[in-house]
Design an enzyme around this catalytic site. Structure first.
Site, PDB file in Angstrom:
ATOM      1  N   GLU A  73       4.575 -11.260   9.723  1.00 18.41           N
ATOM      2  CA  GLU A  73       4.218 -11.742   8.395  1.00 18.41           C
ATOM      3  C   GLU A  73       2.701 -11.746   8.257  1.00 18.41           C
ATOM      4  O   GLU A  73       2.001 -12.407   9.033  1.00 18.41           O
ATOM      5  CB  GLU A  73       4.741 -13.159   8.140  1.00 18.41           C
ATOM      6  CG  GLU A  73       4.378 -13.622   6.732  1.00 18.41           C
ATOM      7  CD  GLU A  73       4.716 -15.074   6.422  1.00 18.41           C
ATOM      8  OE1 GLU A  73       5.068 -15.828   7.351  1.00 18.41           O
ATOM      9  OE2 GLU A  73       4.608 -15.449   5.238  1.00 18.41           O
ATOM     10  N   CYS A  77      -5.454 -11.240   4.116  1.00 21.73           N
ATOM     11  CA  CYS A  77      -6.061  -9.921   4.253  1.00 21.73           C
ATOM     12  C   CYS A  77      -7.278  -9.891   3.338  1.00 21.73           C
ATOM     13  O   CYS A  77      -7.156 -10.202   2.154  1.00 21.73           O
ATOM     14  CB  CYS A  77      -5.025  -8.885   3.816  1.00 21.73           C
ATOM     15  SG  CYS A  77      -5.676  -7.249   3.483  1.00 21.73           S
ATOM     16  N   ALA A  78      -8.438  -9.568   3.860  1.00 26.31           N
ATOM     17  CA  ALA A  78      -9.628  -9.462   2.995  1.00 26.31           C
ATOM     18  C   ALA A  78     -10.739  -8.674   3.673  1.00 26.31           C
ATOM     19  O   ALA A  78     -10.840  -8.632   4.905  1.00 26.31           O
ATOM     20  CB  ALA A  78     -10.148 -10.844   2.595  1.00 26.31           C
ATOM     21  N   ILE A  79     -11.561  -8.080   2.826  1.00 21.83           N
ATOM     22  CA  ILE A  79     -12.791  -7.398   3.231  1.00 21.83           C
ATOM     23  C   ILE A  79     -13.920  -8.140   2.523  1.00 21.83           C
ATOM     24  O   ILE A  79     -13.781  -8.514   1.346  1.00 21.83           O
ATOM     25  CB  ILE A  79     -12.767  -5.911   2.765  1.00 21.83           C
ATOM     26  CG1 ILE A  79     -11.568  -5.145   3.354  1.00 21.83           C
ATOM     27  CG2 ILE A  79     -14.093  -5.207   3.087  1.00 21.83           C
ATOM     28  CD1 ILE A  79     -11.618  -4.853   4.829  1.00 21.83           C
ATOM     29  N   LYS A  86     -14.624   0.822   0.153  1.00 20.20           N
ATOM     30  CA  LYS A  86     -15.210   1.869   0.999  1.00 20.20           C
ATOM     31  C   LYS A  86     -14.142   2.445   1.916  1.00 20.20           C
ATOM     32  O   LYS A  86     -14.462   3.156   2.873  1.00 20.20           O
ATOM     33  CB  LYS A  86     -16.329   1.281   1.866  1.00 20.20           C
ATOM     34  CG  LYS A  86     -17.554   0.793   1.100  1.00 20.20           C
ATOM     35  CD  LYS A  86     -18.588   0.257   2.085  1.00 20.20           C
ATOM     36  CE  LYS A  86     -19.857  -0.200   1.390  1.00 20.20           C
ATOM     37  NZ  LYS A  86     -20.803  -0.771   2.370  1.00 20.20           N
ATOM     38  N   GLY A  87     -12.890   2.048   1.675  1.00 23.02           N
ATOM     39  CA  GLY A  87     -11.810   2.544   2.535  1.00 23.02           C
ATOM     40  C   GLY A  87     -11.528   1.663   3.741  1.00 23.02           C
ATOM     41  O   GLY A  87     -10.624   1.951   4.524  1.00 23.02           O
ATOM     42  N   GLY A  89     -10.275  -1.371   3.877  1.00 26.68           N
ATOM     43  CA  GLY A  89      -8.978  -2.056   3.760  1.00 26.68           C
ATOM     44  C   GLY A  89      -7.836  -1.171   4.234  1.00 26.68           C
ATOM     45  O   GLY A  89      -6.903  -1.639   4.888  1.00 26.68           O
TER      46      GLY A  89
HETATM   47  N1  ACO Z   1      -5.543  -3.277  -6.866  1.00 25.66           N
HETATM   48  C1  ACO Z   1      -5.248  -1.960  -6.892  1.00 25.66           C
HETATM   49  N2  ACO Z   1      -5.743  -1.072  -6.030  1.00 25.66           N
HETATM   50  C2  ACO Z   1      -6.609  -1.531  -5.122  1.00 25.66           C
HETATM   51  C3  ACO Z   1      -6.993  -2.878  -5.043  1.00 25.66           C
HETATM   52  C4  ACO Z   1      -6.421  -3.765  -5.958  1.00 25.66           C
HETATM   53  N3  ACO Z   1      -6.722  -5.056  -5.959  1.00 25.66           N
HETATM   54  N4  ACO Z   1      -7.879  -3.016  -4.029  1.00 25.66           N
HETATM   55  C5  ACO Z   1      -8.044  -1.782  -3.525  1.00 25.66           C
HETATM   56  N5  ACO Z   1      -7.277  -0.904  -4.175  1.00 25.66           N
HETATM   57  C6  ACO Z   1      -7.123   0.512  -3.922  1.00 25.66           C
HETATM   58  C7  ACO Z   1      -8.411   1.275  -3.859  1.00 25.66           C
HETATM   59  O1  ACO Z   1      -8.778   1.762  -5.130  1.00 25.66           O
HETATM   60  C8  ACO Z   1      -8.051   2.392  -2.914  1.00 25.66           C
HETATM   61  O2  ACO Z   1      -7.350   3.407  -3.598  1.00 25.66           O
HETATM   62  P1  ACO Z   1      -7.611   4.963  -3.273  1.00 25.66           P
HETATM   63  O3  ACO Z   1      -7.233   5.118  -1.827  1.00 25.66           O
HETATM   64  O4  ACO Z   1      -6.706   5.657  -4.212  1.00 25.66           O
HETATM   65  O5  ACO Z   1      -9.066   5.180  -3.511  1.00 25.66           O
HETATM   66  C9  ACO Z   1      -7.072   1.732  -1.956  1.00 25.66           C
HETATM   67  O6  ACO Z   1      -6.530   0.625  -2.642  1.00 25.66           O
HETATM   68  C10 ACO Z   1      -7.711   1.228  -0.707  1.00 25.66           C
HETATM   69  O7  ACO Z   1      -9.022   0.778  -0.953  1.00 25.66           O
HETATM   70  P2  ACO Z   1      -9.959   0.255   0.200  1.00 25.66           P
HETATM   71  O8  ACO Z   1     -11.375   0.639  -0.075  1.00 25.66           O
HETATM   72  O9  ACO Z   1      -9.397   0.673   1.518  1.00 25.66           O
HETATM   73  O10 ACO Z   1      -9.760  -1.292  -0.021  1.00 25.66           O
HETATM   74  P3  ACO Z   1     -10.815  -2.454   0.316  1.00 25.66           P
HETATM   75  O11 ACO Z   1     -11.575  -2.119   1.549  1.00 25.66           O
HETATM   76  O12 ACO Z   1     -11.595  -2.782  -0.883  1.00 25.66           O
HETATM   77  O13 ACO Z   1      -9.817  -3.655   0.649  1.00 25.66           O
HETATM   78  C11 ACO Z   1      -8.747  -5.588  -0.294  1.00 25.66           C
HETATM   79  C12 ACO Z   1      -8.829  -4.052  -0.268  1.00 25.66           C
HETATM   80  C13 ACO Z   1      -8.474  -6.099   1.115  1.00 25.66           C
HETATM   81  C14 ACO Z   1      -7.612  -6.001  -1.226  1.00 25.66           C
HETATM   82  C15 ACO Z   1     -10.112  -6.120  -0.787  1.00 25.66           C
HETATM   83  O14 ACO Z   1     -10.355  -5.648  -2.075  1.00 25.66           O
HETATM   84  C16 ACO Z   1     -10.236  -7.633  -0.801  1.00 25.66           C
HETATM   85  O15 ACO Z   1     -10.628  -8.240   0.194  1.00 25.66           O
HETATM   86  N6  ACO Z   1      -9.906  -8.288  -1.935  1.00 25.66           N
HETATM   87  C17 ACO Z   1     -10.044  -9.733  -2.098  1.00 25.66           C
HETATM   88  C18 ACO Z   1      -9.047 -10.497  -1.265  1.00 25.66           C
HETATM   89  C19 ACO Z   1      -7.614 -10.165  -1.591  1.00 25.66           C
HETATM   90  O16 ACO Z   1      -7.236 -10.052  -2.734  1.00 25.66           O
HETATM   91  N7  ACO Z   1      -6.794 -10.027  -0.531  1.00 25.66           N
HETATM   92  C20 ACO Z   1      -5.362  -9.794  -0.634  1.00 25.66           C
HETATM   93  C21 ACO Z   1      -4.688 -11.050  -1.041  1.00 25.66           C
HETATM   94  S1  ACO Z   1      -2.964 -11.098  -0.628  1.00 25.66           S
HETATM   95  C22 ACO Z   1      -2.916 -11.547   0.996  1.00 25.66           C
HETATM   96  O17 ACO Z   1      -3.892 -11.794   1.608  1.00 25.66           O
HETATM   97  C23 ACO Z   1      -1.559 -11.588   1.690  1.00 25.66           C
END
Ligand code: ACO
Length: 162
Positions: A73, A77-79, A86-87, A89
């Site tokens: 589970e 999850c966060a960056i 930047k990829g 995630g």
């Molecule tokens: N909605 C839709 N698409 C998204 C989102 C989003 N919120 N965030 C990223 N993506 C997409 C990107 O556009 C990308 O698409 P592509 O491959 O077609 O270009 C793909 O997902 C991956 O993008 P990354 O650059 O690898 O993602 P990133 O490094 O920004 O990490 C994350 C994504 C972890 C959600 C980050 O934005 C973050 O920390 N957000 C705030 C915290 C959060 O919301 N965490 C999740 C909560 S739920 C939980 O924790 C169980």
């Protein structure tokens, strides 16, 4: 850039990174009570896959592996803000899948996704359809309202990382 995965094992450097990760979660998940984040990240049944850049943690995923049930589970999850989109995630999730399969022996992940994060999870192969038999997870994870349960099947053979 390196990817590391461990839990609360008392090693100084690991504790520093876990605290850094806890701070990223607290900032990026403002609706989560901070005490709850600390409790799970430091809980001995949880582990965290983290991205380390220049010896600093820039993101991670904390999860609880249910080894007998062979699923995990994902709790958080966060960056960190200035390293998003930047990829990282995606790479983080791939490292987690590889580790969960090869080290923990897991076949699936489940997570309660925040509404706004559903798009990210779908891109990582998660679905809102739960194929995992209910007997394997029922009673192990809580049922919540207002959040979406999502599942990801881990491919048994696919190389997720290079
Ligand atoms: N909605 C839709 N698409 C998204 C989102 C989003 N919120 N965030 C990223 N993506 C997409 C990107 O556009 C990308 O698409 P592509 O491959 O077609 O270009 C793909 O997902 C991956 O993008 P990354 O650059 O690898 O993602 P990133 O490094 O920004 O990490 C994350 C994504 C972890 C959600 C980050 O934005 C973050 O920390 N957000 C705030 C915290 C959060 O919301 N965490 C999740 C909560 S739920 C939980 O924790 C169980």
């Amino acid at each position: 850039l390196k990817f590391v995965c461990f839990g609360n094992d008392g090693i100084d450097q690991h504790m520093i990174w876990l605290i850094g990760l806890k701070n990223i979660f607290a900032r990026q998940l403002p609706n989560m009570p901070k005490e709850y984040i600390v409790r799970l990240v430091m809980d001995r049944s949880h582990k965290s896959m983290m991205i380390i850049k220049q010896n600093q943690v820039v993101g991670g995923i904390s999860y609880r592996p249910y080894l007998s049930q062979r699923f995990g589970e994902i709790a958080f999850c966060a960056i960190t803000a200035d390293e998003q989109v930047k990829g990282y995630g995606t790479r983080l999730m791939n490292h987690l899948k590889q580790h969960a399969r090869d080290v923990d022996g897991l076949t699936h992940f489940l997570t309660y996704a925040d509404n706004h994060a559903v798009g990210y999870f779908i891109k990582q192969g998660f679905t809102k359809e739960i194929d995992l038999e209910k007997e394997r997870w029922h009673g192990y994870i809580k049922d919540y309202d207002g959040v979406i349960l999502m599942e990801c099947k881990i491919d048994p053979k696919l190389p997720y990382t290079d």
